[in-house]
Design an enzyme around this catalytic site. Structure first.
Site, PDB file in Angstrom:
ATOM      1  N   GLY A   1       0.788  -1.240   0.000  1.00 30.32           N
ATOM      2  CA  GLY A   1       0.000   0.000   0.000  1.00 30.32           C
ATOM      3  C   GLY A   1       0.807   1.270   0.000  1.00 30.32           C
TER       4      GLY A   1
ATOM      5  N   GLY B   1       3.535   1.812  -1.968  1.00 35.55           N
ATOM      6  CA  GLY B   1       4.193   2.038  -3.251  1.00 35.55           C
ATOM      7  C   GLY B   1       5.584   1.425  -3.349  1.00 35.55           C
TER       8      GLY B   1
ATOM      9  CB  SER C   1       5.905  -3.020  -6.320  1.00 40.67           C
ATOM     10  OG  SER C   1       4.679  -2.377  -6.543  1.00 40.67           O
ATOM     11  CB  ALA C   2       5.378   2.109  -7.824  1.00 42.90           C
ATOM     12  CB  ALA C   3       9.429   3.130  -4.499  1.00 38.71           C
TER      13      ALA C   3
ATOM     14  CG  ASP D   1       0.688   2.378  -6.883  1.00 40.77           C
ATOM     15  OD1 ASP D   1      -0.278   3.137  -6.723  1.00 40.77           O
ATOM     16  OD2 ASP D   1       0.755   1.249  -6.369  1.00 40.77           O
TER      17      ASP D   1
END
Ligand code: MEV
Length: 316
Positions: free
Chosen positions: A99, A101, A103-105, A146
């Site tokens: 929640g 972020g 993975s996106a980061a 994200d």
């Protein structure tokens, strides 16, 4: 040092899940980020060293998705590690949890680090495209919200479409928030699939909820721009109710939300995919932020105290 890049963590203030269907959302980068470092590697392969701190089972549970994501990123960037091996190290102060972020980061940080290592000089838009491809490894058909927050930073109005609408929402000062971690790792892809299934079964009920979610974002954008944080908080509470109605909240999330509200947070809701993971409380001012974080921690849950609406997530 050459071959480094960062990606911000994020908090969705309005309309996770609804955003997958083209409803506008409001998201912010937070002041925590992942750092990726790329170095040559002796073997003709990609070696990943993941030093990020994480909720127990987070990294183990997402190992397969992470591998898929890395493959996608390398392919998209035309990088062949079977000729020249590479080592990627992930680190930084973003605590990995569902929640927030993570993975996106990591996708953004890796894309930036590779761009730097190979002197590609990629623009933010190109980095965002690559990170979106990487996100597909984690959750199939991401909306793109994200990676967008993670790439550009700041407070963003995001709407998925043939061309995504990405607009900065200007606010006068960053706003303090508390993020509370249920400690439960959740699978975003499964949460998104669950909503899809229930939506297909109950199209009318879901249409009403989706219409209200859409309406709320416009009101929230206006309230944010006017600095009316009480109104923003009320709308966040209402958004949480809608997320409960589409069944992506959980007992632990509802518990943390109620602690935050009892302690005076202007609003609180789950953030991200739900079914575990994190919640966010709007707590303008350091004192309120401290009180809400302390109350959540007293119950044995971890918190992150940070801000939304700072350019570059508040880090320089
Ligand atoms: C996850 O952070 C946000 C979701 O809306 C999924 C997505 O937008 O891809 C649940």
């Amino acid at each position: 040092m050459k071959g480094q890049g960062i990606g911000f963590g994020k908090a969705i203030l309005f309309n996770e899940h609804f955003v997958v269907y083209g409803i506008p959302s409001i998201v912010s980068a937070i002041g925590k980020y992942t750092v990726a470092k790329v170095e040559p590697y002796d073997e003709k392969e990609l070696k990943l060293e993941d030093l990020r701190e994480a909720t127990p089972n987070y990294k183990e549970g997402k190992l397969g998705q992470q591998k898929d994501s890395l493959k996608r990123i390398l392919k998209k960037m035309n990088i062949d590690v079977s000729k020249n091996g590479l080592k990627i190290t992930l680190d930084g102060n973003l605590y990995c949890a569902s929640g927030i972020g993570a993975s996106a980061a990591s996708c953004v940080a890796i894309a930036r680090a590779l761009s730097d290592y190979f002197n590609l000089n990629l623009s933010d838009d190109e980095i965002n495209d690559i990170a979106y491809e990487g996100e597909m490894g984690y959750h199939g058909t991401p909306s793109g919200v994200d990676n967008t927050a993670s790439t550009y930073g700041g407070l963003i109005w995001f709407q998925k479409g043939d061309t995504n609408v990405i607009e900065r929402i200007p606010i006068s000062n960053p706003i303090e928030i508390v993020i509370g971690n249920t400690g439960k790792v959740a699978d975003t892809a499964a949460a998104v699939a669950g909503v899809r299934g229930r939506k297909e079964k109950n199209p009318e009920k879901y249409q009403e909820v989706f219409d209200r979610a859409e309406n709320i974002t416009y009101l929230a954008k206006q309230a944010l721009q006017e600095g009316d944080y009480r109104e923003v908080g009320k709308l966040m509470n209402e958004n949480h109710k809608l997320l409960q109605q589409i069944e992506v909240s959980s007992k632990e999330l509802d518990f943390l939300v109620s602690i935050a509200r009892d302690q005076g947070a202007l609003g609180a809701k789950l953030t991200g995919g739900g079914l575990g993971g994190n919640m966010i409380a709007l707590t303008p001012g350091r004192d309120l932020q401290e009180e809400v974080a302390t109350a959540i921690e007293k119950e044995g849950f971890q918190t992150v105290k940070t801000v939304v609406g700072a350019s570059r997530g508040g880090i320089e």
